[in-house]
Enzyme design. Sequence first.
Site, PDB file in Angstrom:
ATOM      1  N   GLU A 172       0.811  -1.227   0.000  1.00  0.00           N
ATOM      2  CA  GLU A 172       0.000   0.000   0.000  1.00  0.00           C
ATOM      3  C   GLU A 172       0.844   1.277   0.000  1.00  0.00           C
ATOM      4  OE1 GLU A 172      -2.877  -0.518   3.162  1.00  0.00           O
ATOM      5  OE2 GLU A 172      -3.862  -2.149   2.087  1.00  0.00           O
ATOM      6  N   ASN A 213       2.446  -4.916  -3.254  1.00  0.00           N
ATOM      7  CA  ASN A 213       1.024  -5.275  -3.121  1.00  0.00           C
ATOM      8  C   ASN A 213       0.224  -4.002  -2.840  1.00  0.00           C
ATOM      9  OD1 ASN A 213      -0.955  -7.485  -2.722  1.00  0.00           O
ATOM     10  ND2 ASN A 213      -0.995  -6.837  -0.568  1.00  0.00           N
ATOM     11  N   HIS A 249     -10.150  -6.336  -3.012  1.00  0.00           N
ATOM     12  CA  HIS A 249     -11.276  -6.227  -2.073  1.00  0.00           C
ATOM     13  C   HIS A 249     -12.414  -5.527  -2.823  1.00  0.00           C
ATOM     14  CE1 HIS A 249      -8.966  -7.628   1.326  1.00  0.00           C
ATOM     15  NE2 HIS A 249      -8.006  -6.775   1.050  1.00  0.00           N
ATOM     16  N   GLU A 277      -5.804 -10.850  -2.017  1.00  0.00           N
ATOM     17  CA  GLU A 277      -6.710 -10.677  -0.872  1.00  0.00           C
ATOM     18  C   GLU A 277      -8.170 -10.621  -1.318  1.00  0.00           C
ATOM     19  OE1 GLU A 277      -5.476  -7.400   1.657  1.00  0.00           O
ATOM     20  OE2 GLU A 277      -3.356  -7.835   1.347  1.00  0.00           O
ATOM     21  N   ASP A 279     -11.905 -10.593  -1.792  1.00  0.00           N
ATOM     22  CA  ASP A 279     -13.231 -10.793  -1.196  1.00  0.00           C
ATOM     23  C   ASP A 279     -14.215  -9.908  -1.947  1.00  0.00           C
ATOM     24  OD1 ASP A 279     -12.612  -8.321   0.089  1.00  0.00           O
ATOM     25  OD2 ASP A 279     -12.302  -9.290   2.046  1.00  0.00           O
TER      26      ASP A 279
HETATM   27  C1  XIL Z   1      -6.739  -6.742   7.656  1.00  0.00           C
HETATM   28  C2  XIL Z   1      -7.127  -7.966   8.469  1.00  0.00           C
HETATM   29  O1  XIL Z   1      -7.984  -8.764   7.695  1.00  0.00           O
HETATM   30  C3  XIL Z   1      -7.791  -7.555   9.756  1.00  0.00           C
HETATM   31  O2  XIL Z   1      -7.989  -8.696  10.594  1.00  0.00           O
HETATM   32  C4  XIL Z   1      -6.946  -6.525  10.488  1.00  0.00           C
HETATM   33  O3  XIL Z   1      -7.647  -6.077  11.624  1.00  0.00           O
HETATM   34  C5  XIL Z   1      -6.616  -5.364   9.590  1.00  0.00           C
HETATM   35  O4  XIL Z   1      -5.984  -5.848   8.424  1.00  0.00           O
HETATM   36  N1  XIL Z   1      -5.106  -4.842   3.209  1.00  0.00           N
HETATM   37  C6  XIL Z   1      -4.125  -5.657   3.710  1.00  0.00           C
HETATM   38  C7  XIL Z   1      -4.462  -6.590   4.822  1.00  0.00           C
HETATM   39  O5  XIL Z   1      -3.018  -5.690   3.168  1.00  0.00           O
HETATM   40  O6  XIL Z   1      -3.362  -6.810   5.671  1.00  0.00           O
HETATM   41  C8  XIL Z   1      -5.637  -6.140   5.609  1.00  0.00           C
HETATM   42  O7  XIL Z   1      -5.972  -7.152   6.559  1.00  0.00           O
HETATM   43  C9  XIL Z   1      -6.798  -5.819   4.690  1.00  0.00           C
HETATM   44  C10 XIL Z   1      -6.440  -4.715   3.735  1.00  0.00           C
END
Ligand code: XIL
Length: 358
Positions: A172, A213, A249, A277, A279
């Site tokens: 990020e 990432n 996401h 990641e 979802d």
């Molecule tokens: C999130 C986790 O899912 C949570 O449990 C935690 O509280 C916060 O982080 N981007 C990322 C991840 O790179 O590490 C994040 O994960 C979600 C967004």
Amino acid sequence: MSTTRSLTRLTRALATLAGAALIVPLGLVSTAGAEPAADSDRAAAATLREAAATKGRFVGAALYQGALNNEASYRTIAGREFSSVTAENEMKWDATEPNRGQFSYGRGDAIVNFAASAGQQVHGHTLVWHSQLPSWVNGVPAGELRSVMNNHITNVMQHYRGKVQTWDVVNEAFNEDGSRRQSVFQQRIGNGYIADAFRAARAADPNAKLYINDYNVEGVNAKSNAMYNLVRDLRAQGVPIDGVGLQAHFIAGQVPSSLQQNIQRFADLGVDVRITELDVRIQLPADSGKLNTQANDYRKVVQACLAVSRCRGVTIWGFTDKHSWVPGVFPGYGAALIYDANYQPKPAYNAVLSSFGG
Ligand code: XIL
């Protein structure tokens, strides 16, 4: 019941037994026999990981150590369905170096040990990130931060050498408009912190594949353009970067139409790509129409990855709606994963399975 279906049931029963067997080495109690049977009515490939393997891809899940410890259904499905795991929180800076120079690997090791017993790869997440960063890092004087960052990378990667095959080295780094996020690393070390981090990572574990990432870089847009330009420039300068992670996401119905094109342009730079990641959140309450839209979104993501040979696979950010970061972070949204909160597969599960050819 058709012969195919009986065979599928048999295969699934055997897979469940295999899942039970693999948790024995961890010394955990197995209740695999009590696994719900409702997901046994599908035809074709028995598991996601088998289906993905037929396409030369991994299918992964982010795992959470608390559930691995406490829930047999969680362990059984995690081991049976996925060929790669990511620690959802357990390898982040606040978990691994809570105090300066004091490293702590117990929770991350639990994920790695589970993965080893299940024959899974591990994607390391993450080394340099502005979030889940212990507050002591913000107090490090500017002149010391580069060596603190490099020391963190070196220590964590050497601990997991041979056990973690790929790493999100930097997470990020960009704002939505493509400018650099003003993290403590950016502010105190400057633009070069990213190249420094990748060089330290290569030195710490020359065999690991090193990724950058981010989120909202899945389609072609200002942020992904900035990421593209950075990766291109780093490669031109000989900085060791091997891959790009697209978090993915998504909101149901909003998978970017340029996803495949975007994956392809990164691949054309000579780096691997992975969905890290995934979802797909639904505005609650969920209904069958929304669940079908969601399933179609999961299908689109898997298909886009399969269409580009350098896209190595897809990791889902969890697998059961029982344990998902979504409801806590996006009020009014939830039901983002492929199993419901009772460990029953949703339409999205079947979409992922069939997209991988299962
Ligand atoms: C999130 C986790 O899912 C949570 O449990 C935690 O509280 C916060 O982080 N981007 C990322 C991840 O790179 O590490 C994040 O994960 C979600 C967004």
